[in-house]
Design a protein around this motif. Structure first.
Motif, PDB file in Angstrom:
ATOM      1  N   GLY A 184    -100.287 -59.684  -7.277  1.00 19.20           N
ATOM      2  CA  GLY A 184    -100.379 -61.366  -7.137  1.00 19.20           C
ATOM      3  C   GLY A 184    -101.884 -61.328  -7.277  1.00 19.20           C
ATOM      4  O   GLY A 184    -102.234 -62.602  -6.809  1.00 19.20           O
ATOM      5  N   SER A 185    -102.728 -60.740  -7.945  1.00 19.59           N
ATOM      6  CA  SER A 185    -104.098 -61.075  -7.680  1.00 19.59           C
ATOM      7  C   SER A 185    -104.450 -61.932  -9.051  1.00 19.59           C
ATOM      8  O   SER A 185    -105.367 -62.708  -9.134  1.00 19.59           O
ATOM      9  N   CYS A 186    -103.553 -61.658 -10.171  1.00 16.38           N
ATOM     10  CA  CYS A 186    -103.943 -62.590 -11.382  1.00 16.38           C
ATOM     11  C   CYS A 186    -102.945 -63.476 -11.659  1.00 16.38           C
ATOM     12  O   CYS A 186    -103.213 -64.507 -12.400  1.00 16.38           O
ATOM     13  N   HIS A 187    -101.768 -63.571 -11.093  1.00 18.94           N
ATOM     14  CA  HIS A 187    -100.648 -64.522 -11.245  1.00 18.94           C
ATOM     15  C   HIS A 187     -99.665 -64.334 -10.113  1.00 18.94           C
ATOM     16  O   HIS A 187    -100.070 -63.461  -9.288  1.00 18.94           O
TER      17      HIS A 187
ATOM     18  N   ASN B 228     -97.405 -69.459 -15.412  1.00 23.37           N
ATOM     19  CA  ASN B 228     -97.934 -70.113 -14.304  1.00 23.37           C
ATOM     20  C   ASN B 228     -97.108 -70.673 -13.415  1.00 23.37           C
ATOM     21  O   ASN B 228     -97.230 -71.957 -13.130  1.00 23.37           O
TER      22      ASN B 228
END
Lengths: 139, 163
Positions: B49-52, B141
């Motif tokens: 969950g760090s980039c998306h 996104n």
């Protein structure tokens, strides 16, 4: 020495040893570790330069991205992932108290992002330079 | 009880029973949707969950997840590598909660969630131009429209389309 003080001694020893492994828990402590690594890598190591760090951070190194593509040109600002659009909390420690509080986390992200931006691992010199640049921002 | 009264009682009972069953089925379906999205793991949430948005594991097959984890250094164009222990933890969690191909829910080999039949069906009403709005960026996104995506809640009633 009786049993309970022996146990206490062992627990203390383990705690000290364990903390020794993770003591790089601040930007300054991490910078010191990078300096030690840079010194080991090259006898001509002459310290870190925020100027060099800024140049490395802003440049695209012949590729599609620079560090600032996601972290923006202002490390105190909220960034945005160039592919996913996800917000990225500020990178400068003065703007985000969580940054550079774990050398394991810092190295994990340097490994990934240097590979994406520059196409290789960043050296300890480069990591230290970038950290120096980020540390110069005031709250 | 008069015949008319008996008839009324019977009708009322049938109607009430019918509504109760319908209500039960709907809440069961909604609850299943929430249950399916509620599988969580702290390592997975933190790393994935760090980039998306950490995409819920049931959206892809176990085979697809294995394939993704095997090449995290080339993860849809970026380096998302993790150490072995972390990969092992995340892999176990994803495979345990993966979508079941046998139930017709996921195609075994599709690794891009937005290309799965399920995704295309669920988002068929979204105009292609919507994905290109600057506030959205791409179909990956989720959080742009699913405001509670970070908590694993993709329910339609919480969708808010940005301009």
């Amino acid at each position: 020495m009786n049993a309970s003080s022996a146990v206490a001694a062992i627990v203390l020893a383990v705690a000290v040893a364990g903390s020794g492994l993770t003591w790089a828990q601040s930007p300054a402590a991490i910078s010191k570790r990078y300096a030690e690594a840079a010194q080991r890598a090259s006898a001509s190591f002459a310290g870190f330069s925020a100027q060099r760090g800024e140049e490395l951070f802003q440049a695209s190194h012949g590729g599609q991205w620079s560090c600032s593509s996601c972290h923006t040109r202002n490390p105190t600002a909220v960034g945005k992932h160039a592919k996913t659009g996800k917000p990225i909390a500020p990178l400068a420690p003065a703007a985000n108290a969580e940054r550079f509080t774990s050398i394991a986390t810092a190295d994990k992200w340097f490994k990934r992002n240097c590979n994406d931006v520059i196409g290789r691992k960043c050296t300890a010199q480069e990591k230290g330079d970038v950290l120096s640049y980020l540390m110069q921002f005031k709250p | 009880m008069s015949p008319k009264h008996r008839r009324w009682t019977l009708d009322a009972t049938v109607w009430i029973a019918g509504f109760a069953m319908a209500a039960l089925l709907v809440t069961e379906a909604v609850a299943t949707d929430r249950r399916a999205s509620s599988a969580t793991n702290p390592t997975w949430q933190s790393e994935c969950g760090s980039c998306h948005v950490a995409y819920p594991p049931h959206l892809l097959s176990a085979q697809a997840w294995r394939s993704i984890l095997q090449r995290l250094d080339r993860h849809f164009g970026v380096d998302a590598s993790v150490d072995e222990a972390t990969a092992s933890t995340i892999g176990a969690f994803l495979e345990a909660n993966a979508g079941r191909a046998a139930q017709g829910r996921v195609e075994p080999s599709t690794i891009r969630i937005t290309q799965t039949r399920w995704f295309r069906h669920e988002h068929a009403e979204v105009a292609p131009s919507t994905w290109n709005r600057s506030a959205v960026g791409s179909a990956a996104n989720c959080g742009a429209c699913h405001r509670n995506a970070a908590s694993g809640d993709f329910s339609e009633r919480l969708v808010r389309m940005p301009n």
